[in-house]
Structures are given as structure tokens and as C-alpha cells.
Motif scaffolding. Structure first.
Motif, PDB file in Angstrom:
ATOM      1  N   ILE A  99       3.635  -7.255  11.247  1.00 36.79           N
ATOM      2  CA  ILE A  99       3.246  -8.374  12.103  1.00 36.79           C
ATOM      3  C   ILE A  99       2.004  -8.014  12.908  1.00 36.79           C
ATOM      4  N   ASP A 100       1.973  -6.804  13.440  1.00 37.42           N
ATOM      5  CA  ASP A 100       0.808  -6.337  14.187  1.00 37.42           C
ATOM      6  C   ASP A 100      -0.431  -6.298  13.289  1.00 37.42           C
ATOM      7  N   PHE A 101      -0.246  -5.867  12.051  1.00 33.65           N
ATOM      8  CA  PHE A 101      -1.360  -5.797  11.098  1.00 33.65           C
ATOM      9  C   PHE A 101      -1.995  -7.169  10.918  1.00 33.65           C
ATOM     10  N   TYR A 102      -1.198  -8.197  10.725  1.00 36.28           N
ATOM     11  CA  TYR A 102      -1.748  -9.533  10.495  1.00 36.28           C
ATOM     12  C   TYR A 102      -2.292 -10.154  11.775  1.00 36.28           C
ATOM     13  N   LEU A 119       0.856  -1.186   0.000  1.00 35.18           N
ATOM     14  CA  LEU A 119       0.000   0.000   0.000  1.00 35.18           C
ATOM     15  C   LEU A 119       0.893   1.237   0.000  1.00 35.18           C
ATOM     16  N   ALA A 120       0.630   2.142  -0.934  1.00 38.98           N
ATOM     17  CA  ALA A 120       1.415   3.371  -1.025  1.00 38.98           C
ATOM     18  C   ALA A 120       1.389   4.108   0.311  1.00 38.98           C
ATOM     19  N   SER A 121       2.530   4.664   0.684  1.00 42.60           N
ATOM     20  CA  SER A 121       2.711   5.195   2.037  1.00 42.60           C
ATOM     21  C   SER A 121       1.676   6.237   2.435  1.00 42.60           C
ATOM     22  N   ASN A 122       1.309   7.128   1.526  1.00 40.97           N
ATOM     23  CA  ASN A 122       0.373   8.176   1.920  1.00 40.97           C
ATOM     24  C   ASN A 122      -1.078   7.846   1.581  1.00 40.97           C
ATOM     25  N   HIS A 123      -1.353   6.557   1.381  1.00 44.11           N
ATOM     26  CA  HIS A 123      -2.735   6.099   1.236  1.00 44.11           C
ATOM     27  C   HIS A 123      -3.080   5.099   2.340  1.00 44.11           C
ATOM     28  N   ARG A 124      -2.300   5.120   3.410  1.00 39.72           N
ATOM     29  CA  ARG A 124      -2.545   4.247   4.552  1.00 39.72           C
ATOM     30  C   ARG A 124      -3.420   4.950   5.575  1.00 39.72           C
ATOM     31  N   ARG A 125      -3.750   4.203   6.627  1.00 37.79           N
ATOM     32  CA  ARG A 125      -4.590   4.729   7.712  1.00 37.79           C
ATOM     33  C   ARG A 125      -5.986   5.097   7.229  1.00 37.79           C
ATOM     34  N   LYS A 126      -6.434   4.429   6.167  1.00 35.47           N
ATOM     35  CA  LYS A 126      -7.785   4.679   5.653  1.00 35.47           C
ATOM     36  C   LYS A 126      -8.619   3.393   5.630  1.00 35.47           C
ATOM     37  N   GLY A 127      -8.047   2.331   6.173  1.00 32.20           N
ATOM     38  CA  GLY A 127      -8.775   1.073   6.265  1.00 32.20           C
ATOM     39  C   GLY A 127      -8.583   0.135   5.099  1.00 32.20           C
ATOM     40  N   TRP A 128      -7.796   0.544   4.099  1.00 34.58           N
ATOM     41  CA  TRP A 128      -7.728  -0.266   2.895  1.00 34.58           C
ATOM     42  C   TRP A 128      -6.816  -1.476   3.014  1.00 34.58           C
ATOM     43  N   GLY A 129      -5.843  -1.432   3.906  1.00 31.32           N
ATOM     44  CA  GLY A 129      -5.022  -2.627   4.100  1.00 31.32           C
ATOM     45  C   GLY A 129      -5.863  -3.786   4.593  1.00 31.32           C
ATOM     46  N   SER A 130      -6.633  -3.550   5.637  1.00 32.28           N
ATOM     47  CA  SER A 130      -7.515  -4.593   6.165  1.00 32.28           C
ATOM     48  C   SER A 130      -8.604  -4.962   5.168  1.00 32.28           C
ATOM     49  N   ARG A 131      -9.084  -3.974   4.415  1.00 29.05           N
ATOM     50  CA  ARG A 131     -10.126  -4.255   3.427  1.00 29.05           C
ATOM     51  C   ARG A 131      -9.597  -5.209   2.341  1.00 29.05           C
ATOM     52  N   MET A 132      -8.377  -4.973   1.883  1.00 25.95           N
ATOM     53  CA  MET A 132      -7.793  -5.870   0.882  1.00 25.95           C
ATOM     54  C   MET A 132      -7.601  -7.268   1.452  1.00 25.95           C
ATOM     55  N   LYS A 171      -2.679  -8.838  15.286  1.00 21.65           N
ATOM     56  CA  LYS A 171      -3.571  -8.138  16.204  1.00 21.65           C
ATOM     57  C   LYS A 171      -4.808  -7.582  15.528  1.00 21.65           C
ATOM     58  N   ARG A 172      -4.672  -7.183  14.270  1.00 24.60           N
ATOM     59  CA  ARG A 172      -5.789  -6.526  13.600  1.00 24.60           C
ATOM     60  C   ARG A 172      -6.587  -7.449  12.695  1.00 24.60           C
ATOM     61  N   ASN A 173      -5.995  -8.580  12.298  1.00 25.09           N
ATOM     62  CA  ASN A 173      -6.707  -9.432  11.341  1.00 25.09           C
ATOM     63  C   ASN A 173      -6.715 -10.914  11.684  1.00 25.09           C
ATOM     64  N   GLY A 174      -6.322 -11.272  12.898  1.00 25.87           N
ATOM     65  CA  GLY A 174      -6.572 -12.615  13.400  1.00 25.87           C
ATOM     66  C   GLY A 174      -5.610 -13.705  12.993  1.00 25.87           C
ATOM     67  N   PHE A 175      -4.476 -13.376  12.394  1.00 27.96           N
ATOM     68  CA  PHE A 175      -3.477 -14.391  12.069  1.00 27.96           C
ATOM     69  C   PHE A 175      -2.720 -14.795  13.336  1.00 27.96           C
ATOM     70  N   VAL A 176      -2.165 -15.994  13.321  1.00 27.12           N
ATOM     71  CA  VAL A 176      -1.358 -16.494  14.443  1.00 27.12           C
ATOM     72  C   VAL A 176      -0.031 -16.996  13.905  1.00 27.12           C
ATOM     73  N   ASP A 177       0.939 -17.143  14.796  1.00 28.90           N
ATOM     74  CA  ASP A 177       2.237 -17.667  14.387  1.00 28.90           C
ATOM     75  C   ASP A 177       2.099 -19.071  13.823  1.00 28.90           C
ATOM     76  N   THR A 178       2.818 -19.342  12.742  1.00 25.96           N
ATOM     77  CA  THR A 178       2.971 -20.710  12.261  1.00 25.96           C
ATOM     78  C   THR A 178       4.024 -21.380  13.120  1.00 25.96           C
ATOM     79  N   LEU A 179       3.721 -22.556  13.642  1.00 28.02           N
ATOM     80  CA  LEU A 179       4.624 -23.238  14.557  1.00 28.02           C
ATOM     81  C   LEU A 179       5.380 -24.359  13.859  1.00 28.02           C
ATOM     82  N   GLU A 180       6.645 -24.504  14.249  1.00 26.60           N
ATOM     83  CA  GLU A 180       7.443 -25.618  13.757  1.00 26.60           C
ATOM     84  C   GLU A 180       6.897 -26.922  14.344  1.00 26.60           C
TER      85      GLU A 180
END
Length: 221
Positions: free
Chosen positions: A181-184, A127-140, A186-195
Motif C-alpha cells: 500500500i505504501d509503495f502505491y 518482484l523476487a525478494s532479493n532483487h528489491r530495493r534497487k528501484g525496479w518496482g517503481s520503474r516497472m 506514498k511512493r507512486n501517487g495512487f489514492v484510495d478508491t472511494l465507494e
């Protein structure tokens, strides 16, 4: 965080988007390795990686139709059409900016690549740097998650190949990308892949010939 606005459109990738897609990708990599982390110590490594992706005819960005669509996945671009907003895009060159006046400007990308009947990977989330903080990362990302769950609402027969039996999405990023990492997680429900052997979070050292590790996360559908 502001809600996505009508100035933006999230749509299917088209061949005419390619140059701008590469520009967004390159800018995001340079930002991660140069202006934010490590004071640019590994920027030369990043530039070699960028060149390999942009110039290699076999890279995923030079074969988007084959890598993503033909394989049962998808590739989205986020575009902006409002001139005042779009022309502030720091991630495109002045030549491209002039050429795209009053046209769609690509400001984000998201790829969904099917790896197996049960697993798909999130790739090229940019996401282009000055088009962030508008919800589009999570939307994508949420659009990709829904696509992986079912393609029944695709509306495009040739792209309607992602089936509901996909059980897991995977994604990776570099360990120093704390915002990513926080985006995936804390904000979108991903968890660590474990060995499997150790039960510890999966990491692979030596990203692009550096001491930096790549970390892996997943999302169960």
C-alpha cells in the motif's frame, strides 16, 4: 534507494518466460501470506489460489497474450543477466537455476490490462525478494503508467493498441500488505478508491476465503 543498473532488462513478455513468471508469482503470494503476515495462518488458502492461477487454462497467466496484449494492454518481465546477481534468486527452484545459468532470469513482472476504453488495471506486480530495493518496482510501475498514457513509443505495431484516452489506472492488494500500500500511495501517487455511496475507501472482505479484505487504489492520468 539504488538506481536501476545495467544488469537488468525490462522487456516484453515472451512465451518462454511463462514458467519463471509463474514461479515469481507463487513465491510472492507465499511470502505475503506465509513468511510476513499472520504467521502462515492462511497459507493453505494462498496455495489454493496459487494452484487456481497456475493450473487453470483460463487464468490470465495461462493466456497472457489474449488477456493483456490482445486486449490493448501489455505485460513486462524484468530479467537479470549478470550470473552472480541472478543466481542468488531465491524465488526459482534449483532445477530452474541450473537451467538458466548464463541466461536471462526473470526476477519481476508487471501486467497492464485494459478494462474499458477509459480504465486499465495494474496486475501481477511481482518482484523476487532479493532483487528489491534497487528501484525496479517503481520503474516497472512508472513504465506501465506511461504505457497507459500513450503507446506512441511502443515500436511494436502488434502491441501498439493502448490508446491515450485511458483516464484511470486501478490496482488492488490485501489490507495487511502495508509495504504494498505504501509503495502505491506514498511512493507512486495512487489514492484510495472511494465507494460512491459512502465516500469511504473501497474494501472487499473475504480474499481467498479468509477474513482478510482487499483494498483498492487508483491513479488519474
Amino acid at each position: 534507494m539504488a538506481s536501476p543498473t545495467s544488469n537488468y532488462t525490462l522487456r516484453r513478455y515472451q512465451a518462454t518466460d511463462l514458467d519463471q513468471v509463474k514461479q515469481i508469482f507463487a513465491s510472492n503470494i507465499r511470502e505475503e501470506w506465509g513468511s510476513i503476515y499472520h504467521d502462515g495462518k492462511y497459507i493453505a488458502n494462498a496455495e489454493r489460489y496459487i494452484k487456481s492461477v497456475v493450473d487453470d487454462s483460463d487464468s490470465d497467466l495461462n493466456s497472457i497474450e489474449e488477456t493483456y496484449f490482445s486486449g490493448g494492454g501489455y505485460f513486462w518481465v524484468l530479467t537479470c543477466q549478470q550470473e552472480d546477481d541472478c543466481q542468488k534468486n531465491d524465488d526459482i527452484s534449483k532445477e530452474e537455476e541450473a537451467a538458466t545459468t548464463a541466461k536471462e532470469i526473470v526476477v519481476g513482472t508487471c501486467g497492464l490490462q485494459k478494462l474499458s476504453p477509459t480504465t486499465a488495471e495494474i496486475r501481477r506486480m511481482c518482484l523476487a525478494s532479493n532483487h528489491r530495493r534497487k528501484g525496479w518496482g517503481s520503474r516497472m510501475l512508472q513504465t506501465a503508467i506511461e504505457k497507459a498514457r500513450s503507446s506512441s513509443d511502443s515500436g511494436e505495431e502488434e502491441d501498439n493498441r493502448m490508446v491515450a484516452r485511458v483516464e484511470k489506472l486501478v490496482v488492488s492488494t490485501i489490507e495487511h500488505s502495508l509495504d504494498g500500500i505504501d509503495f502505491y500511495k506514498k511512493r507512486n501517487g495512487f489514492v484510495d478508491t472511494l465507494e460512491e455511496e459512502t465516500g469511504l475507501p473501497k474494501k472487499v472482505k473475504g480474499v481467498h476465503g479468509t477474513p482478510i479484505s482487499e483494498v483498492f487504489m487508483e491513479y488519474k492520468l
